[in-house]
Motif scaffolding. Structure first.
Motif, short mmCIF file in Angstrom:
data_model
loop_
_atom_site.label_atom_id
_atom_site.label_comp_id
_atom_site.label_asym_id
_atom_site.label_seq_id
_atom_site.Cartn_x
_atom_site.Cartn_y
_atom_site.Cartn_z
N ALA A 14 -11.32 -4.62 15.01
CA ALA A 14 -11.20 -4.03 13.73
C ALA A 14 -10.29 -4.79 12.76
N ARG A 15 -10.10 -4.29 11.60
CA ARG A 15 -9.43 -5.14 10.57
C ARG A 15 -8.45 -4.00 9.89
N ILE A 16 -7.29 -4.09 9.53
CA ILE A 16 -6.32 -3.10 9.06
C ILE A 16 -6.77 -3.52 7.54
N VAL A 17 -7.29 -2.37 6.91
CA VAL A 17 -7.68 -2.51 5.54
C VAL A 17 -6.84 -1.64 4.52
N GLU A 18 -5.83 -0.89 5.28
CA GLU A 18 -4.87 -0.07 4.17
C GLU A 18 -3.71 -0.29 5.18
N LEU A 19 -2.60 -0.34 4.43
CA LEU A 19 -1.15 -0.16 5.06
C LEU A 19 -0.15 0.28 4.11
N THR A 20 0.37 1.33 4.39
CA THR A 20 1.20 2.05 3.14
C THR A 20 2.52 2.57 4.40
N HIS A 23 4.09 5.50 6.06
CA HIS A 23 3.20 6.62 6.10
C HIS A 23 1.88 6.72 6.60
N ARG A 24 1.30 5.67 6.67
CA ARG A 24 -0.23 5.41 7.15
C ARG A 24 -0.63 3.98 6.92
N PHE A 25 -1.72 3.90 8.00
CA PHE A 25 -2.53 2.72 7.89
C PHE A 25 -3.90 3.17 8.39
N VAL A 26 -4.71 2.32 7.99
CA VAL A 26 -6.37 2.40 8.27
C VAL A 26 -6.73 1.26 8.65
N ASP A 27 -7.48 1.19 9.71
CA ASP A 27 -8.28 0.14 10.33
C ASP A 27 -9.95 0.60 10.36
N LEU A 40 -7.81 6.40 10.48
CA LEU A 40 -6.85 6.62 9.72
C LEU A 40 -5.57 7.21 10.64
N HIS A 41 -4.62 6.35 10.42
CA HIS A 41 -3.42 6.82 11.32
C HIS A 41 -2.20 7.17 10.21
N GLU A 42 -1.85 8.42 10.30
CA GLU A 42 -0.90 9.14 9.38
C GLU A 42 0.38 9.47 10.28
N PHE A 43 1.49 9.14 9.61
CA PHE A 43 2.64 9.58 10.24
C PHE A 43 3.55 10.53 9.44
N LYS A 44 3.95 11.62 10.21
CA LYS A 44 4.60 12.74 9.48
C LYS A 44 6.02 13.06 10.24
N ARG A 45 7.06 12.95 9.27
CA ARG A 45 8.19 13.06 9.78
C ARG A 45 8.60 14.52 10.23
N ARG A 46 8.96 14.96 11.40
CA ARG A 46 9.20 16.41 11.77
C ARG A 46 10.54 16.42 12.25
#
Length: 87
Positions: A14-20, A23-27, A40-46
């Motif tokens: 896989a290649r990481i195609v989006e990195l924010t 908050h998130r990254f997409v491979d 899609l990997h999303e990170f939510k503060r709790r």
């Protein structure tokens, strides 16, 4: 990534195609068993920590046969990702 699925050892590159950060990254798959695969990997503060939400989208190979197997693959991937996230 490498894993055993349905008794077969499979590899996915896989290649990481989006990195924010943070908050998130997409491979996305560049080589592997699917016609396409996006994670899609999303990170939510709790309170007390962070929750990671995984969203997988894919297209199976093998045309109509792949679409027929799709519910089985969906259930398998749901369990696979859940198990990996508990490690």
């Amino acid at each position: 990534f490498e894993g055993t699925h349905f008794g077969l050892r499979l590899r996915l590159t896989a290649r990481i195609v989006e990195l924010t950060p943070p908050h998130r990254f997409v491979d996305e798959m560049v080589e592997g068993p699917f016609r396409s695969f996006r994670h899609l990997h999303e990170f939510k503060r709790r309170p007390g920590g962070t929750t990671m939400i995984d969203t997988l989208t894919w297209t199976c190979p093998a045309g109509w046969l792949g679409r027929l197997a799709d519910p089985l693959i969906a259930a398998h991937l749901r369990g696979f990702v859940s198990e990996r996230n508990t490690e």
